[in-house]
Design a protein around this motif. Structure first.
Motif, short mmCIF file in Angstrom:
data_model
loop_
_atom_site.label_atom_id
_atom_site.label_comp_id
_atom_site.label_asym_id
_atom_site.label_seq_id
_atom_site.Cartn_x
_atom_site.Cartn_y
_atom_site.Cartn_z
N ARG A 228 0.73 22.80 -6.96
CA ARG A 228 1.29 21.80 -7.90
C ARG A 228 1.49 20.45 -7.22
O ARG A 228 1.44 19.41 -7.86
N ASN A 229 1.77 20.49 -5.93
CA ASN A 229 2.12 19.27 -5.20
C ASN A 229 1.05 18.84 -4.20
O ASN A 229 1.30 17.97 -3.38
N ARG A 230 -0.11 19.45 -4.29
CA ARG A 230 -1.19 19.21 -3.33
C ARG A 230 -1.53 17.72 -3.16
O ARG A 230 -1.78 17.26 -2.06
N ASP A 231 -1.52 16.97 -4.24
CA ASP A 231 -1.94 15.57 -4.19
C ASP A 231 -0.77 14.60 -4.11
O ASP A 231 -0.95 13.40 -4.31
N ARG A 232 0.41 15.11 -3.83
CA ARG A 232 1.60 14.26 -3.74
C ARG A 232 2.05 14.12 -2.30
O ARG A 232 1.88 15.02 -1.50
N ASP A 233 2.65 12.99 -1.99
CA ASP A 233 3.30 12.80 -0.70
C ASP A 233 4.70 13.39 -0.82
O ASP A 233 5.52 12.88 -1.59
N LEU A 234 4.97 14.44 -0.10
CA LEU A 234 6.25 15.14 -0.24
C LEU A 234 7.28 14.72 0.80
O LEU A 234 8.33 15.35 0.91
N VAL A 235 7.00 13.66 1.54
CA VAL A 235 7.94 13.19 2.55
C VAL A 235 9.29 12.96 1.88
O VAL A 235 9.38 12.28 0.85
N GLY A 236 10.32 13.56 2.45
CA GLY A 236 11.67 13.37 1.97
C GLY A 236 12.03 14.18 0.73
O GLY A 236 13.16 14.09 0.25
N GLU A 237 11.13 15.00 0.22
CA GLU A 237 11.41 15.76 -0.99
C GLU A 237 11.70 17.23 -0.67
O GLU A 237 11.26 17.75 0.35
N ILE A 238 12.39 17.87 -1.59
CA ILE A 238 12.58 19.32 -1.54
C ILE A 238 11.86 19.90 -2.75
O ILE A 238 12.08 19.46 -3.88
N VAL A 239 11.01 20.86 -2.48
CA VAL A 239 10.28 21.56 -3.54
C VAL A 239 10.81 22.98 -3.57
O VAL A 239 10.85 23.67 -2.56
N TYR A 240 11.24 23.42 -4.74
CA TYR A 240 11.74 24.79 -4.91
C TYR A 240 10.60 25.65 -5.44
O TYR A 240 10.03 25.33 -6.48
N ALA A 241 10.30 26.71 -4.71
CA ALA A 241 9.19 27.57 -5.10
C ALA A 241 9.71 28.79 -5.83
O ALA A 241 10.84 29.18 -5.68
N GLY B 19 4.32 39.70 -1.99
CA GLY B 19 3.33 39.16 -2.92
C GLY B 19 3.90 38.09 -3.83
O GLY B 19 3.27 37.06 -4.07
N GLU B 20 5.10 38.33 -4.34
CA GLU B 20 5.73 37.34 -5.21
C GLU B 20 6.04 36.05 -4.44
O GLU B 20 5.84 34.94 -4.95
N LEU B 21 6.52 36.20 -3.21
CA LEU B 21 6.82 35.02 -2.40
C LEU B 21 5.55 34.21 -2.12
O LEU B 21 5.56 32.99 -2.22
N VAL B 22 4.48 34.90 -1.79
CA VAL B 22 3.21 34.21 -1.54
C VAL B 22 2.77 33.47 -2.80
O VAL B 22 2.39 32.30 -2.74
N ARG B 23 2.83 34.13 -3.93
CA ARG B 23 2.42 33.48 -5.20
C ARG B 23 3.29 32.26 -5.52
O ARG B 23 2.77 31.22 -5.93
N ARG B 24 4.60 32.38 -5.32
CA ARG B 24 5.50 31.26 -5.62
C ARG B 24 5.22 30.06 -4.71
O ARG B 24 5.16 28.92 -5.18
N VAL B 25 5.08 30.32 -3.42
CA VAL B 25 4.83 29.22 -2.47
C VAL B 25 3.46 28.62 -2.72
O VAL B 25 3.30 27.40 -2.76
N ASP B 26 2.46 29.47 -2.92
CA ASP B 26 1.11 28.98 -3.21
C ASP B 26 1.11 28.10 -4.45
O ASP B 26 0.54 27.00 -4.45
N ALA B 27 1.78 28.52 -5.50
CA ALA B 27 1.85 27.74 -6.74
C ALA B 27 2.55 26.40 -6.50
O ALA B 27 2.09 25.35 -6.99
N ALA B 28 3.63 26.41 -5.74
CA ALA B 28 4.35 25.16 -5.45
C ALA B 28 3.48 24.21 -4.64
O ALA B 28 3.46 23.00 -4.90
N LEU B 29 2.77 24.75 -3.66
CA LEU B 29 1.89 23.90 -2.85
C LEU B 29 0.74 23.34 -3.69
O LEU B 29 0.41 22.16 -3.58
#
Length: 109
Positions: free
Chosen positions: A96-109, A84-94
Motif C-alpha cells: 500500500r505504501n510502496r510508492d510513498r516516502d515513509l520517513v517520519g511516519e508510522i504505518v500500522y499493519a 502467515g497472518e503477520l506476513v500478509r499484514r506486513v506485505d499488504a502494508a508495504l
C-alpha cells in the motif's frame, strides 16, 4: 525500500517477507541485536531503512521525539496472530505504501 526488522520480529515472518520479494535485513544480520531501540531507529534513519517491529516501545520512543527526523516504522502487534497472518499484514502494508516516502511516519499493519 529496505526493511530493518528488530529483534522482536519473528524470523519466520522475515523469511516470509523475503519470499514475497521484500529486501529485509535484521538486527541479527547487522550484528546489532544488543543495541537499544533508539540506536536501531538512528541506524535505520542514517541508512534510509524502514523499521519493522512488533515492539510498541518504538511508538513511545517516537511520541517522545515527535519532531525529530527519523526512519518510518511499520508496527504490527503479534499477539494472537500466526506467522502467515503477520506476513500478509506486513506485505499488504508495504505494498500500500510502496510508492510513498515513509520517513517520519508510522504505518500500522
Amino acid at each position: 525500500m529496505r526493511v530493518y526488522a528488530d529483534e522482536n520480529v519473528w524470523l519466520p515472518v522475515v523469511e516470509g517477507l523475503r519470499r514475497r520479494g521484500w529486501d529485509v535485513t535484521t538486527v541479527y544480520d547487522e550484528g546489532t541485536v544488543r543495541d537499544s531501540d533508539r540506536e536501531h531507529l538512528e541506524r535505520a534513519t542514517r541508512n534510509g531503512w524502514l523499521v519493522l517491529t512488533f515492539d510498541d516501545d518504538f511508538l513511545s520512543l517516537v511520541a517522545a521525539d515527535e519532531n525529530a527526523e527519523r526512519a518510518g516504522i511499520v508496527y504490527v502487534g503479534q499477539y494472537g496472530k500466526e506467522v502467515g497472518e503477520l506476513v500478509r499484514r506486513v506485505d499488504a502494508a508495504l505494498r500500500r505504501n510502496r510508492d510513498r516516502d515513509l520517513v517520519g511516519e508510522i504505518v500500522y499493519a
